[in-house]
Design an enzyme around this catalytic site. Structure first.
Site, PDB file in Angstrom:
ATOM      1  N   GLU A  41     -85.021 -46.738  31.621  1.00 33.82           N
ATOM      2  CA  GLU A  41     -84.693 -47.890  30.776  1.00 33.82           C
ATOM      3  C   GLU A  41     -85.762 -48.970  30.843  1.00 33.82           C
ATOM      4  O   GLU A  41     -86.029 -49.648  29.855  1.00 33.82           O
ATOM      5  CB  GLU A  41     -83.327 -48.458  31.156  1.00 33.82           C
ATOM      6  CG  GLU A  41     -82.151 -47.535  30.825  1.00 33.82           C
ATOM      7  CD  GLU A  41     -82.013 -47.250  29.331  1.00 33.82           C
ATOM      8  OE1 GLU A  41     -82.641 -47.942  28.517  1.00 33.82           O
ATOM      9  OE2 GLU A  41     -81.292 -46.302  28.984  1.00 33.82           O
ATOM     10  N   TYR A 124     -79.821 -56.017  27.935  1.00 32.62           N
ATOM     11  CA  TYR A 124     -79.866 -54.641  27.434  1.00 32.62           C
ATOM     12  C   TYR A 124     -79.852 -53.629  28.574  1.00 32.62           C
ATOM     13  O   TYR A 124     -79.036 -52.708  28.617  1.00 32.62           O
ATOM     14  CB  TYR A 124     -81.093 -54.386  26.544  1.00 32.62           C
ATOM     15  CG  TYR A 124     -81.287 -52.906  26.401  1.00 32.62           C
ATOM     16  CD1 TYR A 124     -80.484 -52.185  25.539  1.00 32.62           C
ATOM     17  CD2 TYR A 124     -82.161 -52.210  27.241  1.00 32.62           C
ATOM     18  CE1 TYR A 124     -80.565 -50.798  25.476  1.00 32.62           C
ATOM     19  CE2 TYR A 124     -82.256 -50.833  27.186  1.00 32.62           C
ATOM     20  CZ  TYR A 124     -81.454 -50.133  26.312  1.00 32.62           C
ATOM     21  OH  TYR A 124     -81.508 -48.773  26.281  1.00 32.62           O
ATOM     22  N   ASP A 142     -80.024 -53.182  21.396  1.00 27.38           N
ATOM     23  CA  ASP A 142     -81.488 -53.092  21.327  1.00 27.38           C
ATOM     24  C   ASP A 142     -81.903 -53.123  19.860  1.00 27.38           C
ATOM     25  O   ASP A 142     -81.065 -53.359  18.988  1.00 27.38           O
ATOM     26  CB  ASP A 142     -81.969 -51.811  22.029  1.00 27.38           C
ATOM     27  CG  ASP A 142     -81.703 -50.594  21.168  1.00 27.38           C
ATOM     28  OD1 ASP A 142     -80.702 -50.604  20.416  1.00 27.38           O
ATOM     29  OD2 ASP A 142     -82.493 -49.635  21.228  1.00 27.38           O
TER      30      ASP A 142
END
Length: 362
Positions: A41, A124, A142
């Site tokens: 991520e 996020y 996102d």
DNA sequence: AATTCGGGGGA
DNA sequence: TCCCCAGAATT
């Protein structure tokens, strides 16, 4: 926003069904190790999947777990990150790993709230890791999600607009199913990446076609979300020197924070108006590194773009002449061979100079 | 609320 | 060329 319950269930069910059939086989989808998902991520922030994949493989091979990452040097981590950009991500990832080993017995927080406290993890990434690794029901927002939601719900607002974050965030929360939040989040992003694309969305193949407001009411769904015009990027002429001294050349490390923080580069600086490139190289190198040099032939001219400006990089061969008795302060300098330079992390623009040194073609 | 942070690939 | 990408930190 008030959604009809039917829209919510229809959308998430169709989306999940579509995802189960069409999802890409991505490396981070093969396990649920929170560390691996965290790494993925961070790499995926503002970076496309196909760019991340090779970096992700190399990273997990070299730093297979959090403890290994914590023990590594920042230089090694930056070297692996070299070329991926946004190097604060690597610095934060490395620093966070060390802090987690020190203060948390090597365990990543396992809740959205807890994850938010980790440097480099924002809304996020906290939602992504919490939902994918720990099954917490929190919604990711996102760039893909913003685009899908804007079209699905007819939200005519740029995400950067005041108050738009809350509107998109609330919409994402309301649509989120309480079960399989991780799959749902990934499905929503996958839809944005594969079907609901910035230009020429493939509405014909979209599982949400029947409930998508943009598709049902607009001639061109791609007008949502509205585009914001970018400021034009200023241009700078940068001059650097490859200063040779007994088979080695001079490189220095940039300050730990800021642009390209912690990366190595050739000495130089911005050319003043009216100044020749050669004069500029001599001035910049002699001032900062307290040495005298002779500027010789031009090695390379490189065009390079950053987020907020563009540069033309002029590289010159130089020879070392002499040094002052007092060495420079606050400058990390190293005289390296080409082979030694390969082990240091350089900015992309400087890598092009290294390539020219290795292959003096034409 | 704005700006700063990289680099690449596709249109 | 321009756009935008599984955004976050800083100012």
């Amino acid at each position: 926003m008030n959604f009809e319950p039917k829209l919510i269930s229809v959308f998430s069910e169709r989306l999940l069904q579509w995802y189960s059939r069409h999802k890409r086989d991505l490396p981070w989808r093969n396990n649920r190790d929170p560390y691996a998902i965290w790494v993925s991520e961070i790499m995926l922030q503002q970076t496309q999947v196909r760019i991340v994949i090779p970096y992700y493989h190399r990273f997990l091979k070299r730093f297979p777990d959090l403890a290994t990452l914590a023990q590594a040097s920042l230089d090694d981590v930056l070297k692996l990150w070299e070329g991926l950009g946004y190097y604060a991500r690597a610095r934060n990832l490395h620093g966070a790993a060390r802090a987690i080993v020190q203060d948390r017995d090597g365990l990543l927080p396992d809740t959205y709230r807890g994850l938010l406290d980790i440097p480099g993890i924002g809304p996020y990434t906290a939602a992504a890791v919490a939902s994918i690794a720990y099954d917490e029901a929190c919604a990711v927002v996102d760039g893909n999600v913003v685009r899908v939601l804007a079209r699905l719900l007819g939200i005519n607002l740029p995400y950067s607009e005041k108050g738009a974050k809350a509107i998109y965030g609330n919409a994402a929360d309301e649509l989120l199913p309480q079960e399989r939040a991780g799959d749902y989040n990934q499905a929503l992003m996958e839809l944005g990446a594969l079907i609901c694309t910035p230009v020429a969305p493939q509405c014909r193949r979209c599982p949400a076609q029947a409930v998508c407001k943009a598709h049902l009411t607009l001639p061109d769904p791609a007008v949502l979300p509205p585009k914001v015009k970018k400021k034009e990027r200023p241009h700078h002429d940068i001059v650097v020197g490859v200063v040779w001294r007994a088979g080695r050349f001079l490189v220095h490390r940039r300050p730990a924070r800021g642009l390209l923080g912690g990366l190595w580069e050739f000495p130089g600086g911005e050319r003043r108006p009216g100044e020749t490139a050669q004069t500029c190289a001599k001035r910049k190198i002699e001032e900062k590194f307290k040495i005298a040099v002779r500027v010789q032939e031009q090695l390379a001219v490189i065009q390079h773009g950053y987020t907020h400006f563009k540069i033309t990089l002029y590289a010159f061969q130089c020879t070392f002449l002499s040094e002052q008795a007092r060495p420079p302060e606050h400058v990390v300098v190293r005289w390296v061979t080409a082979a030694e330079a390969e082990r240091l992390a350089f900015a992309r623009s400087n890598q092009k100079i290294l390539e020219t040194l290795a292959n003096p073609d034409v």
